[in-house]
Design an enzyme around this catalytic site. Structure first.
Site, short mmCIF file in Angstrom:
data_model
loop_
_atom_site.label_atom_id
_atom_site.label_comp_id
_atom_site.label_asym_id
_atom_site.label_seq_id
_atom_site.Cartn_x
_atom_site.Cartn_y
_atom_site.Cartn_z
N ASP A 153 0.75 -1.29 -0.13
CA ASP A 153 0.07 0.07 -0.10
C ASP A 153 0.77 1.29 -0.04
O ASP A 153 0.34 2.24 0.00
CB ASP A 153 -0.91 0.05 1.11
CG ASP A 153 -2.11 -1.04 0.71
OD1 ASP A 153 -2.59 -0.98 -0.31
OD2 ASP A 153 -2.54 -1.73 1.61
N ASP A 189 -6.51 -6.07 -4.86
CA ASP A 189 -6.16 -4.42 -4.66
C ASP A 189 -4.77 -3.88 -5.33
O ASP A 189 -4.68 -2.94 -5.52
CB ASP A 189 -6.40 -4.23 -3.52
CG ASP A 189 -7.24 -4.93 -2.43
OD1 ASP A 189 -7.59 -6.01 -2.81
OD2 ASP A 189 -7.94 -4.41 -1.24
#
Ligand SMILES: *[C@@H]1O[C@H](CO)[C@@H](O)[C@H](O)[C@H]1NC(C)=O
Ligand SMILES: *[C@@H]1O[C@H](CO)[C@@H](O)[C@H](O)[C@H]1NC(C)=O
Ligand SMILES: *[C@@H]1O[C@H](CO)[C@@H](O)[C@H](O)[C@H]1NC(C)=O
Ligand SMILES: *[C@@H]1O[C@H](CO)[C@@H](O)[C@H](O)[C@H]1NC(C)=O
Ligand SMILES: *[C@@H]1O[C@H](CO)[C@@H](O)[C@H](O)[C@H]1NC(C)=O
Length: 399
Positions: free
Chosen positions: A120, A179
């Site tokens: 992330d 993701d």
């Protein structure tokens, strides 16, 4: 595979032109965002989601995967103001959004050297990427972008052909989530700055491996694929935040469709376009008749209501606008764009909450962890971005 004729039958109603929801340009947006900026604790924390009753933000320390979305939202309002100016009705005169965005980005800088957010780092880099669009020579932002890209690149395993999403107790258990497609953008930005082809090649290899292993024949996606880091073989395919291992978690599907459309925009490789179309088609063809995005496409309808995920709706809408703008087939392009507007209309009707601190309610952060019916910072960010993208595409006016 769904046949093209079937697809046309399912998707044609979406070609009908619709009007864009006025709330996307409401003066409440800058008003709420400014109030949130002023409410943040002095030792910096960032909003992630709200409580479920009054919609007040819950703030988190910077070393959290969602921290950059609020600073990026401030940059997004600066972008909106550059495009639209500040008028009494749009409320954008309330603050200097660029100054606020710059100042709130500072809390993210220590994360360049150390963070616990795995893949992330791509999301964490967003405000610095925005800064470089405004000031390409800002050294702080250049350093941040290159550092976060190197951080993601260091998670690449050539045997697997992916960057590692999450760390695991057993390092040979190499976990990749759908993701992760969204985090590849930082590699492209840093490649653009440095011309370091390793960064570009990692983004491509990760996408190719994901295309092979994360997507089912019907265009739906698994949330998690675990690989063996020493052999590269797939150990298992499962869910983390979805309803079941074989179900389709709507936010993952949205990240995937957006990520592959983005890969196509960078490479013009038609395999990515085809993949983005397949993911988009699954997403749209599996919406319930009310057009509200459920938190998981396979979650049971009973007991009703099956919770929505407004963030999946706004991420998918923004991804569909990107897909619509890179789509080579003019009719398909209209389908994607009108579907995006439709998603925005439906989610606005369901979830626009003037009394909450967030713009939208009805987010599902993590249903298995019993965290749903909240506002979500990235749901709001993509709502604002979708509104600005529609203006840039000539499909909406500033107010
Ligand atoms: C450069 O960018 C950083 C982080 O995005 C920001 O805090 C800083 O104010 C910017 N510097 C200038 C001179 O604009
Ligand atoms: C290019 O990026 C890779 C991955 O971060 C790094 O290992 C390599 O040293 C970089 N190459 C150059 C010439 O900087
Ligand atoms: C990966 O493969 C190696 C070698 O066969 C084995 O020792 C290891 O336990 C495997 N890891 C997992 C998570 O299956
Ligand atoms: C999930 O799907 C796979 C085939 O893709 C099948 O082998 C497996 O049994 C399914 N699992 C469940 C729990 O339905
Ligand atoms: C949307 O949120 C409201 C409460 O804020 C809730 O009553 C309603 O059931 C939710 N609807 C869906 C479809 O999630």
């Amino acid at each position: 595979m769904l046949s093209p004729v079937y697809l046309l039958a399912v998707l044609t109603p979406l070609i009908a032109a619709q009007s864009v929801p006025a709330q996307l340009y409401s003066g409440l947006i800058p008003q709420k965002v400014l109030a949130t900026a002023k409410s943040l604790p002095a030792s910096i924390q960032y909003p992630q989601y709200t409580d479920t009753s009054v919609g007040h933000w819950i703030d988190f320390v910077p070393d959290t995967w969602t921290s950059a979305f609020f600073p990026t939202t401030l940059y997004a309002l600066n972008t909106r103001q550059t495009l639209c100016g500040a008028t009494p009705s749009n409320g954008l005169a309330a603050a200097n959004w660029l100054t606020l965005g710059r100042s709130l980005s500072n809390g993210l800088i220590p994360l360049e050297a150390h963070n616990n957010q795995g893949h992330d780092v791509g999301f964490l880099s967003f405000p610095f990427v925005q800064e470089l669009l405004i000031n390409p020579t800002n050294k702080t932002a250049l350093t941040a972008v290159n550092a976060f890209a190197a951080d993601l690149a260091a998670r690449f395993n050539p045997t697997v052909g992916c960057t590692r999403s999450w760390d695991t107790a057993d390092p040979t258990d190499f976990t990749v989530i759908i993701d992760n497609m969204m985090n590849l953008e930082i590699l492209w930005v840093a490649y653009g700055l440095t011309k370091n082809e390793t960064l570009r090649d990692i983004a491509i290899t990760h996408s190719d491996t994901t295309m092979k292993n994360h997507i089912r024949p019907d265009g739906s996606t698994w949330h998690v694929v675990e690989y063996n880091s020493t052999t590269g073989v797939v150990i298992r395919k499962r869910t983390s935040q979805g309803f079941s291992d074989n179900s389709t978690w709507s936010r993952g599907q949205a990240w995937g469709l957006y990520g592959f459309a983005n890969m196509y925009s960078h490479t013009q490789d038609t395999n990515y376009l085809t993949t983005a179309r397949r993911l988009a088609t699954y997403f749209l063809a599996n919406l319930p008749s009310d057009g509200i995005v459920p938190w998981d496409f396979n979650a049971p309808l009973v007991p009703a209501p099956r919770p929505a995920d407004s963030s999946a709706a706004t991420i998918a809408a923004t991804g569909l606008l990107l897909l619509g703008s890179v789509e080579t087939d003019a009719t398909q392009s209209k389908v994607w764009i009108n579907a995006a507007i439709n998603l925005l209309n439906k989610i606005t009707t369901l979830a626009w909450r003037p009394a909450w601190q967030s713009l939208l309610s009805n987010g599902t952060v993590n249903w298995p962890a019993n965290n749903f019916l909240t506002g979500i910072v990235y749901g709001d960010y993509y709502y604002i971005k979708a509104g600005t993208d529609l203006i840039n595409m000539g499909l909406a006016k500033c107010s």
